[in-house]
Write a protein that holds these residues in place. Structure first.
Motif, PDB file in Angstrom:
ATOM      1  N   LEU A 162      -5.644  -7.049 -11.876  1.00 18.28           N
ATOM      2  CA  LEU A 162      -3.828  -6.175 -12.166  1.00 18.28           C
ATOM      3  C   LEU A 162      -3.750  -5.052 -11.129  1.00 18.28           C
ATOM      4  CD1 LEU A 162      -1.208  -4.716 -13.853  1.00 18.28           C
ATOM      5  CD2 LEU A 162      -3.137  -3.565 -15.156  1.00 18.28           C
ATOM      6  N   GLN A 163      -2.390  -5.573 -10.392  1.00 20.83           N
ATOM      7  CA  GLN A 163      -1.742  -4.878  -9.487  1.00 20.83           C
ATOM      8  C   GLN A 163      -0.564  -4.244 -10.033  1.00 20.83           C
ATOM      9  OE1 GLN A 163      -1.709  -6.264  -5.136  1.00 20.83           O
ATOM     10  NE2 GLN A 163      -2.107  -4.542  -4.295  1.00 20.83           N
TER      11      GLN A 163
ATOM     12  N   PRO B 138       1.760  -1.764  -9.728  1.00 17.87           N
ATOM     13  CA  PRO B 138       3.354  -1.016  -8.277  1.00 17.87           C
ATOM     14  C   PRO B 138       2.637   0.598  -8.044  1.00 17.87           C
ATOM     15  CG  PRO B 138       4.511  -1.448  -9.842  1.00 17.87           C
ATOM     16  CD  PRO B 138       3.545  -1.567 -10.980  1.00 17.87           C
ATOM     17  N   GLY B 139       2.148  -0.020  -6.063  1.00 13.68           N
ATOM     18  CA  GLY B 139       2.363   1.520  -5.623  1.00 13.68           C
ATOM     19  C   GLY B 139       0.630   1.636  -6.251  1.00 13.68           C
ATOM     20  N   LYS B 140      -0.136   0.742  -6.188  1.00 11.96           N
ATOM     21  CA  LYS B 140      -1.480   1.102  -6.750  1.00 11.96           C
ATOM     22  C   LYS B 140      -2.681   0.089  -6.364  1.00 11.96           C
ATOM     23  CE  LYS B 140      -1.318   4.011 -10.573  1.00 11.96           C
ATOM     24  NZ  LYS B 140      -1.649   4.007 -12.154  1.00 11.96           N
ATOM     25  N   GLU B 141      -3.603   0.003  -5.887  1.00 14.74           N
ATOM     26  CA  GLU B 141      -4.934  -0.723  -5.695  1.00 14.74           C
ATOM     27  C   GLU B 141      -4.684  -2.097  -6.820  1.00 14.74           C
ATOM     28  OE1 GLU B 141      -7.179   1.515  -2.335  1.00 14.74           O
ATOM     29  OE2 GLU B 141      -8.538   0.927  -4.235  1.00 14.74           O
ATOM     30  N   ARG B 142      -5.247  -3.219  -6.337  1.00 21.54           N
ATOM     31  CA  ARG B 142      -6.100  -4.380  -7.137  1.00 21.54           C
ATOM     32  C   ARG B 142      -7.011  -4.126  -8.518  1.00 21.54           C
ATOM     33  NH1 ARG B 142      -4.727 -10.376  -4.884  1.00 21.54           N
ATOM     34  NH2 ARG B 142      -3.009  -8.928  -4.315  1.00 21.54           N
ATOM     35  N   GLU B 143      -7.327  -3.794  -9.282  1.00 24.06           N
ATOM     36  CA  GLU B 143      -8.072  -3.580  -9.962  1.00 24.06           C
ATOM     37  C   GLU B 143      -8.747  -4.490 -10.929  1.00 24.06           C
ATOM     38  OE1 GLU B 143      -7.157  -0.004 -12.191  1.00 24.06           O
ATOM     39  OE2 GLU B 143      -5.774  -0.560 -13.385  1.00 24.06           O
ATOM     40  N   ALA B 144     -10.484  -4.929 -11.034  1.00 21.57           N
ATOM     41  CA  ALA B 144     -10.494  -6.025 -12.346  1.00 21.57           C
ATOM     42  C   ALA B 144     -10.112  -5.248 -13.919  1.00 21.57           C
ATOM     43  CB  ALA B 144     -12.115  -5.987 -11.791  1.00 21.57           C
TER      44      ALA B 144
END
Length: 126
Positions: free
Chosen positions: A38-39, A41-47
């Motif tokens: 999940l990415q 808005p404004g955040k890093e992609r996370e598992a």
């Protein structure tokens, strides 16, 4: 090289459900895993979750445990992410990705995946 195509995103109300699909064109590695990221808005992609083909080991992020379920259809080369009890913080772009299996590798890190889909957007809002 494998190609991944996500589908199933959309707008859903809080508490609702969606199922995302990752269609995989071919598997080039005998041992691999498929992850969902999940990415927001404004955040890093996370598992969010991943499943390993060799032994069906499954990982879930703490934030989705008990709400999301990953599954796969070997015959159809599909991996699904069933999302229930959705929250606004689940909103963002969801990507599926594949990675060959290596020992001592942290598959919650996106840099350990080598093939990505184009993403599908999920918006949880009333």
């Amino acid at each position: 090289q494998s190609q991944l195509v996500e589908s199933g995103g959309g707008l859903v109300q809080p508490g609702g459900s969606l199922t995302l699909t990752c269609a995989i064109s071919e598997f080039r590695e005998p041992y691999y895993l498929i992850g969902w990221f999940l990415q927001a808005p404004g955040k890093e992609r996370e598992a969010v979750s991943y499943i390993r083909n060799s032994d069906d080991y499954i990982y879930y992020a703490d934030s989705v445990k008990g709400r999301f379920t990953i599954s796969r259809d070997r015959a159809e080369n599909m991996v699904y992410l069933h999302m229930n009890s959705l929250k606004p913080e689940d909103s963002g772009d969801y990507y599926c990705a594949s990675a060959p299996i290596w020992p001592y590798t942290d598959y919650t890190r996106p840099e350990n995946y080598d093939t990505w889909g184009q993403g599908t957007q999920v918006t949880v809002s009333s």
